[in-house]
Design a protein around this motif. Sequence first.
Motif, mmCIF file in Angstrom:
data_model
loop_
_atom_site.group_PDB
_atom_site.id
_atom_site.type_symbol
_atom_site.label_atom_id
_atom_site.label_comp_id
_atom_site.label_asym_id
_atom_site.label_seq_id
_atom_site.Cartn_x
_atom_site.Cartn_y
_atom_site.Cartn_z
ATOM 1 N N MET A 182 5.362 -9.945 11.630
ATOM 2 C CA MET A 182 4.059 -10.576 11.807
ATOM 3 C C MET A 182 3.722 -10.771 13.289
ATOM 4 N N CYS A 183 4.241 -9.897 14.137
ATOM 5 C CA CYS A 183 4.037 -10.019 15.592
ATOM 6 C C CYS A 183 3.199 -8.881 16.157
ATOM 7 N N GLY A 184 2.372 -8.254 15.335
ATOM 8 C CA GLY A 184 1.555 -7.167 15.834
ATOM 9 C C GLY A 184 0.549 -7.599 16.881
ATOM 10 N N ASN A 185 0.282 -8.900 16.950
ATOM 11 C CA ASN A 185 -0.608 -9.417 17.998
ATOM 12 C C ASN A 185 0.121 -9.516 19.338
ATOM 13 N N SER A 186 1.413 -9.283 19.353
ATOM 14 C CA SER A 186 2.197 -9.328 20.577
ATOM 15 C C SER A 186 2.729 -7.945 20.937
ATOM 16 N N LEU A 187 3.352 -7.279 19.965
ATOM 17 C CA LEU A 187 3.809 -5.894 20.138
ATOM 18 C C LEU A 187 3.773 -5.214 18.782
ATOM 19 N N GLY A 188 2.963 -4.184 18.676
ATOM 20 C CA GLY A 188 2.896 -3.430 17.437
ATOM 21 C C GLY A 188 4.162 -2.634 17.188
ATOM 22 N N LEU A 189 4.333 -2.220 15.940
ATOM 23 C CA LEU A 189 5.514 -1.461 15.564
ATOM 24 C C LEU A 189 5.440 -0.026 16.078
ATOM 25 N N MET A 190 6.600 0.609 16.105
ATOM 26 C CA MET A 190 6.708 1.985 16.606
ATOM 27 C C MET A 190 6.287 2.983 15.536
ATOM 28 N N PRO A 191 5.254 3.801 15.810
ATOM 29 C CA PRO A 191 4.929 4.891 14.879
ATOM 30 C C PRO A 191 6.078 5.894 14.825
ATOM 31 N N LYS A 192 6.330 6.418 13.649
ATOM 32 C CA LYS A 192 7.399 7.412 13.514
ATOM 33 C C LYS A 192 7.074 8.717 14.246
ATOM 34 N N THR A 193 5.804 8.909 14.580
ATOM 35 C CA THR A 193 5.402 10.100 15.322
ATOM 36 C C THR A 193 5.557 9.933 16.831
ATOM 37 N N ALA A 194 5.887 8.721 17.291
ATOM 38 C CA ALA A 194 5.908 8.456 18.731
ATOM 39 C C ALA A 194 6.984 9.269 19.449
#
Length: 435
Positions: free
Chosen positions: A42-54
């Motif tokens: 629930m911290c996407g307002n601080s750092l979003g998750l890593m896309p698997k395509t990154a």
Amino acid sequence: MTSAFQNTLDFARQLDAQDALRPFRDRFHLPPGPDGQPAAYMCGNSLGLMPKTARAAVEAEFQSWEEHAVEGHFREPSQWMHYHQTLTEASARLVGAKPVEVVVMNNLTVNLHLLLISFYRPAGRRYKVLMEGGAFPSDQYALESQVKLHGYQPDDAIVELLPRPGEHTLRTADIEARIQALGEELALVILGGVNYYTGQAFDMPAITRAGHAVGAVVGFDLAHAAGNLLLHLHDWDVDFACWCSYKYLNSGPGGTSGVFVHERFANRPDLPRLAGWWGHDATVRFQMKKGFQPMPGAAGWQLSNAQIFPMAIHRAALAIVDEAGGMQELRRKSEQLTGYLEYVLHAAGLPAEVLEIITPADPAQRGCQLSLLVHQQGRQLFDFLSERGIMADWREPNVIRISPVPLYNSFEDVWRIGQAVAAWTTTLTPAAANQ
């Protein structure tokens, strides 16, 4: 909407089964919780998750570097010379702009300073800046330094908007009234599109109209709004804006930043700015001559050539947003997901003297984030959630920020939060729980 919600696991799973965006959860790496199962992140307002395509996106640029070296600037598939342009169309869609009005470059506070150099131009009586009290510190520091550059004292030149006594958020009518009262003294209105602490989303079109009515320039820091809210910067007539890409846009820690400059400034070489060669007219850039000639539009604020590796991640992340149907689809789910979070938190039954949601209840005045003001044992609640695989965000002195992000959070994640908060109530003393 909330009357149709149910506080059961079956109901949460039913909502997930009906969710058209559900498959996108599998496009991100979810961190494990203490039990090894995916955390409710629930911290996407601080750092979003890593896309698997990154990883593959960056690896492709490593491959170009390895095989082509400097010629990678000109050779397919990457052509680093023009790489930033591959982000323009998606960025324009993201913020409701024309392509000429946006550019991706630098980092957020660097871009804020570059824009302030151009758009904070105090003169005579008109020198004051209006901003929200308790803005994110980078914004405060940037404005303090900018007014000092012009010979003013921050305590005099910067006017802060504060909520009414006993309230946590600002009323639009009060913002408009303050703008009108400052009148000809006001040079600049600069607010966050969403306040980082309370989660309040400001009425940007109304604020822009009010600022322009008194002759002020209006800009926004959209760090917590880009990828979170439906934005129409061009139609709202906003003068300038900037945003980061590592929160709701999932483009990696310290990721690159976006800039918006309204098209009415597209051909204004007279505007003061800090110049660099990548902002220079591309048709003559490599003649290496003196005399800065800015590119039309936002691109004329560029300083240096593209940051290829962070931009590669950003391009991969923006592609996911487009594939999901754009911000309209994300916002549709976001309102339902955040509404369900509000519902299960109320269902936990804690009195306001213990736990208070300080984010506005009106969906039009918030994005994904709900900020919980925990009046008693707040840090204990945060630790309690963490121990149960719920990754939230703690802000001193006693606020927990919870942000269910539509691309990768589920309704079951939200239900888990409600269950955990309800379980925490059993650890409180009877006097605290029943106040």
